[in-house]
Design an enzyme around this catalytic site. Structure first.
Site, PDB file in Angstrom:
ATOM      1  CG  ASP A  11      17.742  66.429   8.518  1.00 47.17           C
ATOM      2  OD1 ASP A  11      17.078  65.554   7.928  1.00 47.17           O
ATOM      3  OD2 ASP A  11      17.502  67.649   8.401  1.00 47.17           O
ATOM      4  CG  ASN A  13      20.005  59.620   6.283  1.00 42.59           C
ATOM      5  OD1 ASN A  13      21.073  60.149   6.579  1.00 42.59           O
ATOM      6  ND2 ASN A  13      19.380  58.755   7.074  1.00 42.59           N
ATOM      7  N   GLY A  14      18.158  61.698   2.765  1.00 40.12           N
ATOM      8  CA  GLY A  14      17.426  61.754   1.493  1.00 40.12           C
ATOM      9  C   GLY A  14      18.138  62.638   0.486  1.00 40.12           C
ATOM     10  NE  ARG A  15      17.980  67.659   2.953  1.00 34.62           N
ATOM     11  CZ  ARG A  15      18.151  68.422   4.026  1.00 34.62           C
ATOM     12  NH1 ARG A  15      18.587  69.658   3.892  1.00 34.62           N
ATOM     13  NH2 ARG A  15      17.883  67.940   5.227  1.00 34.62           N
ATOM     14  NE  ARG A  24      13.157  60.693   1.315  1.00 31.88           N
ATOM     15  CZ  ARG A  24      13.672  61.771   1.913  1.00 31.88           C
ATOM     16  NH1 ARG A  24      14.121  62.766   1.187  1.00 31.88           N
ATOM     17  NH2 ARG A  24      13.721  61.862   3.224  1.00 31.88           N
ATOM     18  CG  HIS A  28      16.729  56.404   5.117  1.00 38.48           C
ATOM     19  ND1 HIS A  28      16.925  57.637   5.696  1.00 38.48           N
ATOM     20  CD2 HIS A  28      15.541  56.496   4.446  1.00 38.48           C
ATOM     21  CE1 HIS A  28      15.904  58.436   5.388  1.00 38.48           C
ATOM     22  NE2 HIS A  28      15.061  57.769   4.628  1.00 38.48           N
ATOM     23  CB  THR A  57       5.657  62.030  16.839  1.00 46.11           C
ATOM     24  OG1 THR A  57       6.150  63.362  17.033  1.00 46.11           O
ATOM     25  CG2 THR A  57       5.897  61.234  18.109  1.00 46.11           C
ATOM     26  CG  ASN A  59      10.507  61.369  10.665  1.00 51.63           C
ATOM     27  OD1 ASN A  59      11.443  61.175  11.447  1.00 51.63           O
ATOM     28  ND2 ASN A  59      10.497  62.435   9.867  1.00 51.63           N
ATOM     29  NE  ARG A  62      10.577  61.799   6.524  1.00 50.71           N
ATOM     30  CZ  ARG A  62      11.883  61.993   6.552  1.00 50.71           C
ATOM     31  NH1 ARG A  62      12.694  61.086   6.067  1.00 50.71           N
ATOM     32  NH2 ARG A  62      12.384  63.109   7.052  1.00 50.71           N
ATOM     33  NE  ARG A 178      17.985  69.266  11.393  1.00 49.58           N
ATOM     34  CZ  ARG A 178      16.658  69.223  11.472  1.00 49.58           C
ATOM     35  NH1 ARG A 178      16.046  69.766  12.489  1.00 49.58           N
ATOM     36  NH2 ARG A 178      15.954  68.638  10.526  1.00 49.58           N
TER      37      ARG A 178
END
Ligand code: IPE
Ligand code: IPE
Ligand code: MG
Length: 232
Positions: A11, A13-15, A24, A28, A57, A59, A62, A178
């Site tokens: 978790d 990647n976007g930030r 974003r 990724h 499921t 995601n 987005r 995580r």
């Protein structure tokens, strides 16, 4: 005790991208390289199964652009790294529902699974279009069908339920990591994590390294896992 099954929620990647003034998807893209590093490191550390949460499921909520980009990542990943994974004897697997995945992405995944199916080393298992609650519901349906058809009695025990789950071939998770600082499971392996050790790391996924993994694996060894018993 060694980590047989390691599970990671990749978790942040976007930030990570946003903090660098990037879009974003660039997060990724960077994350794909980290998948390779984590897989090689886990393999070298003797992990038997590495399950990576790649797409949930939920995601699908987005933007179409982001979902489209995420669906291209398996091709990007395998084009760059499948050869190396083969050399390391790593087997690719997938946990999740393939049917709703776009055909070209499904094809890439299926062929990587097929190409590596005789490898006997670590299993690199991607949780793609995966949600634990749905997995449990599908398992319940499968069991119900067996009872309704008279194939088995209504006598299911706790230690038999995992044979109906998508991860039936794997041992329970020993260690779950995580990244990104969020302390939640986001519908990941709820059954399989029942007695897992949990590690929440503040770094976003693009900054996760083999070194960090090694460190957390070392700490795991010091944990006193009692499974409800008393230390002997
Ligand atoms: C993890 O990073 C990748 C996926 C969930 C597919 P995110 O995209 O969730 O990044 P953040 O959490 O928004 O920073
Ligand atoms: C979990 O991350 C799913 C994956 C890493 C694939 P999310 O970013 O989707 O989770 P939430 O929305 O923060 O709970
Ligand atoms: Mg996220």
């Amino acid at each position: 005790m060694n980590v047989k099954h390691l599970a990671i929620i990749m978790d942040g990647n976007g930030r990570w991208a946003k903090a660098r003034g990037k879009v974003r998807t660039e997060g990724h893209f960077k994350g794909v390289e980290v998948v390779r590093d984590a897989a090689i490191a886990a393999n070298d550390l003797g992990v038997e199964v590495l399950t990576l949460y790649a797409f949930s499921t939920e995601n699908w909520k987005r933007s179409a652009d982001e979902v489209g980009y995420l669906m291209k990542l398996p091709a990007l990943f395998f084009n760059r790294f499948l050869k190396e994974l083969m050399e390391k004897n790593i087997r690719i697997a997938m946990t999740g529902e393939m049917d709703q995945i776009p055909a070209d992405t499904a094809k890439v995944l299926t062929s990587a699974i097929e190409e590596t199916k005789n490898n006997t080393g670590m299993v690199l298992n991607f949780a793609m279009n995966y949600g634990s609650q749905r997995e449990i519901v599908l398992a319940a349906r499968k069991y119900a069908e067996e009872v309704l058809s008279g194939k088995r009695a209504n006598d299911l025990e706790v230690d038999q339920f995992d044979q109906y789950l998508m991860t039936s071939e794997f041992p329970p998770v020993d260690l779950m990591i995580r990244t990104s600082g969020e302390c939640r499971l986001s519908n990941f392996l709820l059954w399989q994590l029942a007695y897992a050790e949990l590690e929440f790391i503040d770094l976003p996924w693009p900054e996760f390294t083999a070194e960090t993994l090694k460190e957390r694996m070392e700490q795991f060894k010091k944990r006193d896992r009692r499974f409800g018993g008393v230390k002997g």
